[in-house]
Design a protein around this motif. Structure first.
Motif, PDB file in Angstrom:
ATOM      1  N   LEU A   8      17.004   2.802   1.737  1.00  0.00           N
ATOM      2  CA  LEU A   8      16.322   3.706   0.808  1.00  0.00           C
ATOM      3  C   LEU A   8      15.214   4.481   1.515  1.00  0.00           C
ATOM      4  O   LEU A   8      15.089   5.704   1.351  1.00  0.00           O
ATOM      5  CB  LEU A   8      15.727   2.906  -0.354  1.00  0.00           C
ATOM      6  CG  LEU A   8      16.648   2.596  -1.531  1.00  0.00           C
ATOM      7  CD1 LEU A   8      16.051   1.511  -2.406  1.00  0.00           C
ATOM      8  CD2 LEU A   8      16.924   3.862  -2.348  1.00  0.00           C
ATOM      9  N   MET A   9      14.417   3.794   2.314  1.00  0.00           N
ATOM     10  CA  MET A   9      13.303   4.459   2.980  1.00  0.00           C
ATOM     11  C   MET A   9      13.791   5.379   4.095  1.00  0.00           C
ATOM     12  O   MET A   9      13.168   6.423   4.361  1.00  0.00           O
ATOM     13  CB  MET A   9      12.330   3.420   3.515  1.00  0.00           C
ATOM     14  CG  MET A   9      11.694   2.553   2.433  1.00  0.00           C
ATOM     15  SD  MET A   9      10.907   3.487   1.092  1.00  0.00           S
ATOM     16  CE  MET A   9       9.434   4.089   1.924  1.00  0.00           C
TER      17      MET A   9
ATOM     18  N   SER B  64       8.578   4.924  -3.617  1.00  0.00           N
ATOM     19  CA  SER B  64       7.910   3.611  -3.630  1.00  0.00           C
ATOM     20  C   SER B  64       8.951   2.538  -3.902  1.00  0.00           C
ATOM     21  O   SER B  64       9.641   2.562  -4.915  1.00  0.00           O
ATOM     22  CB  SER B  64       6.811   3.576  -4.697  1.00  0.00           C
ATOM     23  OG  SER B  64       7.334   3.842  -5.985  1.00  0.00           O
ATOM     24  N   VAL B  65       9.082   1.608  -2.961  1.00  0.00           N
ATOM     25  CA  VAL B  65      10.075   0.537  -3.043  1.00  0.00           C
ATOM     26  C   VAL B  65       9.366  -0.799  -2.883  1.00  0.00           C
ATOM     27  O   VAL B  65       8.573  -0.980  -1.946  1.00  0.00           O
ATOM     28  CB  VAL B  65      11.154   0.692  -1.947  1.00  0.00           C
ATOM     29  CG1 VAL B  65      12.139  -0.473  -2.000  1.00  0.00           C
ATOM     30  CG2 VAL B  65      11.885   2.020  -2.102  1.00  0.00           C
TER      31      VAL B  65
ATOM     32  N   SER C 172       6.995  -2.272   0.236  1.00  0.00           N
ATOM     33  CA  SER C 172       6.070  -3.350  -0.141  1.00  0.00           C
ATOM     34  C   SER C 172       6.873  -4.613  -0.404  1.00  0.00           C
ATOM     35  O   SER C 172       7.811  -4.589  -1.208  1.00  0.00           O
ATOM     36  CB  SER C 172       5.291  -2.969  -1.407  1.00  0.00           C
ATOM     37  OG  SER C 172       4.518  -1.805  -1.191  1.00  0.00           O
ATOM     38  N   ILE C 173       6.527  -5.702   0.275  1.00  0.00           N
ATOM     39  CA  ILE C 173       7.236  -6.968   0.104  1.00  0.00           C
ATOM     40  C   ILE C 173       6.264  -8.018  -0.394  1.00  0.00           C
ATOM     41  O   ILE C 173       5.222  -8.254   0.220  1.00  0.00           O
ATOM     42  CB  ILE C 173       7.898  -7.415   1.429  1.00  0.00           C
ATOM     43  CG1 ILE C 173       8.899  -6.354   1.901  1.00  0.00           C
ATOM     44  CG2 ILE C 173       8.596  -8.761   1.250  1.00  0.00           C
ATOM     45  CD1 ILE C 173       9.595  -6.693   3.201  1.00  0.00           C
ATOM     46  N   PHE C 174       6.608  -8.652  -1.517  1.00  0.00           N
ATOM     47  CA  PHE C 174       5.754  -9.649  -2.133  1.00  0.00           C
ATOM     48  C   PHE C 174       6.463 -10.999  -2.180  1.00  0.00           C
ATOM     49  O   PHE C 174       7.199 -11.282  -3.130  1.00  0.00           O
ATOM     50  CB  PHE C 174       5.364  -9.230  -3.551  1.00  0.00           C
ATOM     51  CG  PHE C 174       4.604  -7.930  -3.640  1.00  0.00           C
ATOM     52  CD1 PHE C 174       3.659  -7.587  -2.687  1.00  0.00           C
ATOM     53  CD2 PHE C 174       4.841  -7.046  -4.676  1.00  0.00           C
ATOM     54  CE1 PHE C 174       2.950  -6.391  -2.766  1.00  0.00           C
ATOM     55  CE2 PHE C 174       4.149  -5.848  -4.774  1.00  0.00           C
ATOM     56  CZ  PHE C 174       3.192  -5.517  -3.818  1.00  0.00           C
ATOM     57  N   PRO C 175       6.289 -11.863  -1.159  1.00  0.00           N
ATOM     58  CA  PRO C 175       6.851 -13.212  -1.245  1.00  0.00           C
ATOM     59  C   PRO C 175       6.017 -14.082  -2.171  1.00  0.00           C
ATOM     60  O   PRO C 175       4.842 -13.781  -2.447  1.00  0.00           O
ATOM     61  CB  PRO C 175       6.777 -13.705   0.208  1.00  0.00           C
ATOM     62  CG  PRO C 175       5.662 -12.935   0.816  1.00  0.00           C
ATOM     63  CD  PRO C 175       5.625 -11.608   0.132  1.00  0.00           C
ATOM     64  N   GLY C 176       6.631 -15.160  -2.657  1.00  0.00           N
ATOM     65  CA  GLY C 176       5.922 -16.062  -3.555  1.00  0.00           C
ATOM     66  C   GLY C 176       5.921 -15.606  -5.001  1.00  0.00           C
ATOM     67  O   GLY C 176       5.190 -16.167  -5.824  1.00  0.00           O
ATOM     68  N   PHE C 177       6.729 -14.596  -5.340  1.00  0.00           N
ATOM     69  CA  PHE C 177       6.825 -14.108  -6.710  1.00  0.00           C
ATOM     70  C   PHE C 177       8.272 -14.230  -7.178  1.00  0.00           C
ATOM     71  O   PHE C 177       9.169 -13.609  -6.602  1.00  0.00           O
ATOM     72  CB  PHE C 177       6.364 -12.652  -6.818  1.00  0.00           C
ATOM     73  CG  PHE C 177       4.882 -12.465  -6.701  1.00  0.00           C
ATOM     74  CD1 PHE C 177       4.079 -12.449  -7.824  1.00  0.00           C
ATOM     75  CD2 PHE C 177       4.284 -12.330  -5.450  1.00  0.00           C
ATOM     76  CE1 PHE C 177       2.704 -12.307  -7.722  1.00  0.00           C
ATOM     77  CE2 PHE C 177       2.919 -12.180  -5.328  1.00  0.00           C
ATOM     78  CZ  PHE C 177       2.119 -12.171  -6.466  1.00  0.00           C
ATOM     79  N   ALA C 178       8.485 -15.027  -8.202  1.00  0.00           N
ATOM     80  CA  ALA C 178       9.824 -15.210  -8.759  1.00  0.00           C
ATOM     81  C   ALA C 178      10.002 -14.331  -9.986  1.00  0.00           C
ATOM     82  O   ALA C 178       9.088 -14.191 -10.801  1.00  0.00           O
ATOM     83  CB  ALA C 178      10.049 -16.670  -9.132  1.00  0.00           C
TER      84      ALA C 178
END
Length: 547
Positions: A26-27, A38-39, A134-140
């Motif tokens: 995408l980017m 924005s992804v 933007s990568i957000f680990p720890g979010f389910a």
């Protein structure tokens, strides 16, 4: 409840090969066109790769397309396949090495690499972030969010800080609403959001039932004199042949005196007393494996469901507001026993379909993925392998494998069209039709118990949180399953989550949710579909490093 919200053009659920490849593509497309985009990728594991487990043999075709300069970018493809052997294990002592001309061509691995899929995903995440993702680990992701027209418009993350009864603990944080013009669901096999969109939009209408396997893997460090970097070994037969169960073992020699060893067992097995975990532990005592593992040290353990129904079971992947991609949809090539390269290509095609919609300022439409898929090598590959799972299920490993060899190696086409229309959870025989299976006790050298194995997965859950394993009928395991099937969850779970506990003559069903390694076998194999897997708090679960 008032919740924080954030808005993106695209939300991707799952930082696996499909989700990260989609994010990167995408980017790339946005950069080529000069469009701002924005992804966001959310990942339920504590970090990218912590929930990723695969054999893994990797075919680099999609990586060549996504990053042609992957070598200079130092992608973690270090061990090229040097030798390829397939054995039929006739019993616990003997084996027959199958000549390459009799091995189905998709199982041959010239040009492939032995990798850690977790390491590849961490590398892909670095590439994605460098591109602006933007990568957000720890979010389910707890649930989908729908707009007024019924299209998917984003997701809600899980609440953090509830106790077992669902009450707010000190420091409670409500889940965040992540809104998006398009949502890509890439949770891996048997994703709970994937199940939800398939059901809501009837994406599997007129399709064959999806089929699954459970795959076990251990990582071992072995003596240098027993190590052959680049050697790939696959096995069929014993011990699964004792119960006419389809599946097979593997052993891949990586660098640094490391080998990955594992067993894949189809979840359409019939014997109620079969224990997939104990089958795997028993398999390692065969000389093919024991001669390599003796004197070694087991470093890691894990297990995961594998989606393997093939093209006959592949649902429609496009829905209003998004796409279902990778193993969440079922893009694995079962004839190759490989799904990472197909998942990546699925994500890349999804990125192109979604970007086409965004380029003309559309939102919440159904992206035209199907036309891209139809013209791709992914469709061609899945079409060639479309009958493999059904052939093995219906005809057995030997006959099904022989027909596959004839079709792939000689005829170059399929003779028949095979479908397996029986769900995996419908196949168990009752205990009055079978005899109990007795497994040897683990020796602590080659074979081990569940407790020590789960310890090596470094699984972690906050014990004081709502149980993420939901029983639709809490009485059913004792009331029905114990008598009919000797409550099979005690055996099909690879982590000792389910137990029958007896106190003062009273039996009760106990769930040890803290042991769960998120394989989702219970959600698949429970004969009454009574167990529903849902995500616990973000960051919970196993913490695989090089799996």
């Amino acid at each position: 409840m008032e919740r924080e919200s954030m808005a993106f053009d695209v939300i991707i659920v799952g930082a696996g090969p499909a989700g990260l490849s989609a994010a990167c593509r995408l980017m790339q497309l946005a950069k080529e066109s000069g469009k701002e985009l924005s992804v966001c990728v959310i990942e339920k594991g504590a970090e990218v790769g912590s929930h990723i487990i695969s054999g893994a043999l990797f075919e680099p075709r999609p990586l060549n397309e996504l990053f042609p300069d992957w070598q200079s970018r130092e992608a973690p493809l270090y061990t090229r396949v040097q030798d390829d052997k397939v054995y039929w294990l006739s019993n616990q002592y003997n084996q027959f090495c199958i000549p390459s001309v009799l091995v189905p061509s998709p199982l041959q691995n010239d040009g492939n690499f032995i990798i850690s899929l977790g390491e590849l995903c961490r590398w892909l995440a670095q590439q994605a972030e460098a591109l602006g993702v933007s990568i957000f680990p720890g979010f389910a992701a707890a649930e989908l969010f729908f707009n007024d027209s019924g299209a998917v418009a984003g997701i809600m993350t899980t609440d953090m800080g509830r106790d077992k009864q669902g009450n707010e603990k000190p420091g409670f944080q409500p889940g965040i609403l992540l809104e998006a013009k398009y949502t890509l669901i890439a949770e891996g096999s048997r994703g709970h959001l994937g199940k939800a969109v398939i059901d809501r939009f009837e994406l599997d209408k007129d399709k064959a039932p999806q089929h699954y396997a459970i795959g076990f893997k251990e990582l071992w460090e072995i003596p240098a004199e027993q190590h052959r970097a680049g050697l790939v070994v696959h096995t069929s037969g014993w011990p699964l042949s004792q119960t006419q169960t389809s599946g097979g073992g593997f052993m891949y020699h990586i660098g640094d005196n490391l080998v990955s060893v594992g067993l894949v067992i189809d979840l359409n097995y019939q014997h109620p007393y079969l224990s997939p975990f104990d089958e795997f532990q028993q398999m390692k005592h065969h000389p093919v494996f024991a001669s390599v593992l003796n004197g070694g040290e087991r470093i890691s353990y894990g297990a995961r469901a594998i989606t393997k129904g093939g093209l006959h079971a592949l649902p429609e992947q496009s829905f209003p507001g998004g796409l279902l991609i990778g193993c969440d949809a079922g893009t694995l090539n079962s004839a190759k026993i490989k799904g990472s390269h197909t998942a990546m290509k699925s994500g890349m095609l999804a990125a192109e379909a979604v970007f086409s919609e965004l380029a003309v300022n559309h939102s919440h439409t159904s992206p035209d993925y199907s036309s891209l898929f139809e013209d791709s090598w992914l469709k061609e590959e899945l079409f060639e392998a479309r009958n493999f799972t059904s052939q093995v299920h219906r005809l057995g490993t030997l006959v099904g494998g022989a027909i596959a060899t004839l079709e792939f190696n000689i005829l170059k086409k399929s003779l028949f069209s095979f479908r397996d229309d029986k769900q995996d959870y419908q196949t168990l025989k009752m205990t009055n039709q079978t005899e109990p299976l007795l497994y040897p006790k683990p020796d602590g050298k080659l074979s081990f118990d569940r407790t020590s194995s789960v310890f090596l997965s470094t699984v972690k859950h906050d014990e004081n949180q709502p149980c993420h394993l939901i029983l639709q009928d809490k009485e059913l395991p004792i009331k029905m399953h114990l008598d009919k099937y000797a409550e099979p969850s005690q055996r099909y779970c690879p982590a000792g989550v389910y137990e029958i506990v007896e106190n003062n003559g009273q039996k009760r069903f106990q769930i040890n949710a803290g042991n769960c390694i998120h394989c989702k076998t219970c959600d698949i194999k429970d004969p009454s579909q009574n167990i529903i897997w849902t995500p616990p708090e973000g960051g919970s679960g196993p913490n695989y490093r090089s799996m």
